[in-house]
Motif scaffolding. Structure first.
Motif, short mmCIF file in Angstrom:
data_model
loop_
_atom_site.label_atom_id
_atom_site.label_comp_id
_atom_site.label_asym_id
_atom_site.label_seq_id
_atom_site.Cartn_x
_atom_site.Cartn_y
_atom_site.Cartn_z
N LYS A 238 10.78 -11.06 20.85
CA LYS A 238 9.52 -11.79 20.98
C LYS A 238 9.80 -13.26 20.73
CE LYS A 238 7.80 -11.58 16.22
NZ LYS A 238 6.78 -11.12 15.32
N GLU A 239 8.86 -14.08 21.08
CA GLU A 239 8.96 -15.52 20.84
C GLU A 239 9.17 -15.75 19.36
OE1 GLU A 239 9.18 -19.34 22.19
OE2 GLU A 239 8.61 -17.67 23.48
N GLY A 240 10.20 -16.49 19.00
CA GLY A 240 10.49 -16.76 17.59
C GLY A 240 11.39 -15.71 16.96
N GLY A 241 11.70 -14.63 17.69
CA GLY A 241 12.61 -13.60 17.18
C GLY A 241 11.89 -12.39 16.63
N ILE A 242 12.49 -11.27 16.79
CA ILE A 242 11.93 -9.99 16.35
C ILE A 242 12.30 -9.78 14.88
CG2 ILE A 242 13.83 -8.43 16.92
CD1 ILE A 242 10.31 -7.77 18.12
N THR A 243 11.41 -9.17 14.11
CA THR A 243 11.67 -8.91 12.69
C THR A 243 11.93 -7.43 12.46
OG1 THR A 243 9.36 -8.47 12.12
CG2 THR A 243 10.08 -10.78 12.07
N LEU A 244 12.38 -7.11 11.28
CA LEU A 244 12.60 -5.71 10.89
C LEU A 244 11.28 -4.94 10.93
CD1 LEU A 244 14.70 -3.67 9.97
CD2 LEU A 244 14.29 -4.40 7.62
N ASP A 245 10.20 -5.57 10.48
CA ASP A 245 8.87 -4.92 10.52
C ASP A 245 8.45 -4.63 11.96
OD1 ASP A 245 8.65 -4.94 7.77
OD2 ASP A 245 7.48 -6.80 7.70
N ASP A 246 8.75 -5.55 12.88
CA ASP A 246 8.43 -5.33 14.30
C ASP A 246 9.20 -4.13 14.84
OD1 ASP A 246 6.82 -7.65 14.31
OD2 ASP A 246 8.50 -8.92 14.93
N CYS A 247 10.48 -4.06 14.52
CA CYS A 247 11.31 -2.93 14.97
C CYS A 247 10.78 -1.61 14.41
CB CYS A 247 12.77 -3.12 14.56
SG CYS A 247 13.63 -4.42 15.48
N GLU A 248 10.37 -1.64 13.14
CA GLU A 248 9.82 -0.43 12.51
C GLU A 248 8.52 -0.01 13.19
OE1 GLU A 248 8.28 1.16 8.16
OE2 GLU A 248 9.37 -0.74 8.27
N LEU A 249 7.66 -0.97 13.51
CA LEU A 249 6.40 -0.68 14.20
C LEU A 249 6.67 0.01 15.53
CD1 LEU A 249 3.33 -2.93 14.57
CD2 LEU A 249 4.38 -2.02 16.62
N VAL A 250 7.61 -0.54 16.32
CA VAL A 250 7.94 0.04 17.62
C VAL A 250 8.57 1.41 17.44
CG1 VAL A 250 9.37 -0.22 19.69
CG2 VAL A 250 8.19 -2.22 18.73
N ASN A 251 9.46 1.55 16.48
CA ASN A 251 10.14 2.82 16.26
C ASN A 251 9.15 3.93 15.92
OD1 ASN A 251 11.67 4.96 14.68
ND2 ASN A 251 13.35 3.70 15.43
N ARG A 252 8.21 3.65 15.03
CA ARG A 252 7.23 4.68 14.64
C ARG A 252 6.34 5.08 15.81
NH1 ARG A 252 5.43 3.97 8.41
NH2 ARG A 252 7.50 3.48 7.64
N ALA A 253 5.84 4.08 16.53
CA ALA A 253 4.96 4.38 17.68
C ALA A 253 5.73 5.12 18.77
CB ALA A 253 4.37 3.08 18.23
N TRP A 254 6.96 4.69 19.05
CA TRP A 254 7.78 5.32 20.08
C TRP A 254 8.15 6.75 19.69
CZ3 TRP A 254 13.40 3.72 21.62
CH2 TRP A 254 13.72 4.26 22.88
N SER A 255 8.46 6.95 18.42
CA SER A 255 8.79 8.29 17.93
C SER A 255 7.61 9.24 18.14
CB SER A 255 9.16 8.22 16.44
OG SER A 255 9.49 9.50 15.96
N ASP A 256 6.40 8.77 17.87
CA ASP A 256 5.19 9.59 18.10
C ASP A 256 5.04 9.92 19.59
OD1 ASP A 256 4.65 9.51 15.40
OD2 ASP A 256 3.08 7.97 15.56
N MET A 257 5.30 8.92 20.45
CA MET A 257 5.21 9.15 21.90
C MET A 257 6.23 10.19 22.34
SD MET A 257 4.83 5.37 23.56
CE MET A 257 4.46 4.06 22.44
N MET A 258 7.45 10.08 21.82
CA MET A 258 8.51 11.02 22.20
C MET A 258 8.21 12.42 21.67
SD MET A 258 10.63 9.52 24.21
CE MET A 258 11.99 10.68 24.24
N ASP A 259 7.54 12.53 20.52
CA ASP A 259 7.15 13.84 20.01
C ASP A 259 6.17 14.52 20.97
OD1 ASP A 259 8.77 13.69 17.79
OD2 ASP A 259 7.17 13.03 16.44
N ARG A 260 5.28 13.72 21.57
CA ARG A 260 4.30 14.26 22.53
C ARG A 260 4.92 14.58 23.88
NH1 ARG A 260 1.21 10.20 20.15
NH2 ARG A 260 1.55 8.79 21.88
#
Length: 194
Positions: free
Chosen positions: A75-97
């Motif tokens: 993202k603009e200004g660089g991605i953070t660890l919290d951003d990666c965690e947010l994507v990982n959790r949401a993506w993991s839920d999608m992959m479970d479905r």
């Protein structure tokens, strides 16, 4: 039976399985790896838009005997660890479905890193004017100095000037516009300068 990761407990090397996807009259043939990467990208697009992130790349690779489904986000200004965690959790839920991958694998979300590889046209477009390192599949002869002497090299560093679907053009120390075929190139990465 599923493992703690994803997919069945048994694993096997990438097969030469080809998927045929029809788009009207066009037919696109994809390997299993390409199909998984395309489906994961499509799955992640709404999440990227919603959070103002950019999906730089998705890869499905086997490393040290383990499959990885990996997304690189920025993202603009660089991605953070919290951003990666947010994507990982949401993506993991999608992959479970909608778990479309048969093999056991590890799901990862990461920043693209400093020396990221340029793969797609959008990567090349964004990197025009940047210094890149080009690695060839096989050595090639390049002119050195004013006497026209040639040396064989497997890597070139230069400023990315232009690209097409078939070529990239660099400004190098030996040529203001050195054009090379993309089919001869194994990787193009942004140069890391310390």
């Amino acid at each position: 039976m599923k493992s703690g990761l994803r997919g069945p407990l048994f694993r096997f090397e990438t097969r030469a399985v080809i998927y045929c996807i029809g788009f009207g009259k066009e037919v696109m043939y994809l390997t299993k790896r390409e199909e998984y990467e395309a489906r994961a990208e499509k799955m992640l697009e709404p999440l990227m838009e919603e959070n103002g992130f950019e999906l730089v790349d998705v890869e499905y690779v086997k490393e040290a005997g383990q499959w990885y489904l990996r997304a690189y986000v920025d993202k603009e200004g660089g991605i953070t660890l919290d951003d990666c965690e947010l994507v990982n959790r949401a993506w993991s839920d999608m992959m479970d479905r909608d778990d479309f991958i048969e093999d056991a694998y590890v799901l990862e979300v990461s920043s693209p890193g400093l020396g990221r590889q340029l793969k797609k046209d959008k990567d090349f477009r964004r990197s025009i004017g940047e210094e890149v390192d080009v690695h060839f599949y096989q050595g090639r002869k390049l002119p050195v100095g004013k006497n026209g002497k040639e040396i064989s090299v497997k890597d070139i560093t230069g400023i990315l000037k232009d690209f097409t679907t078939e070529t990239i053009t660099l400004e190098t120390e030996f040529s203001p516009e050195y054009e090379m075929m993309r089919k001869d190139i194994s990787s193009v990465k942004l140069t890391i300068n310390f």
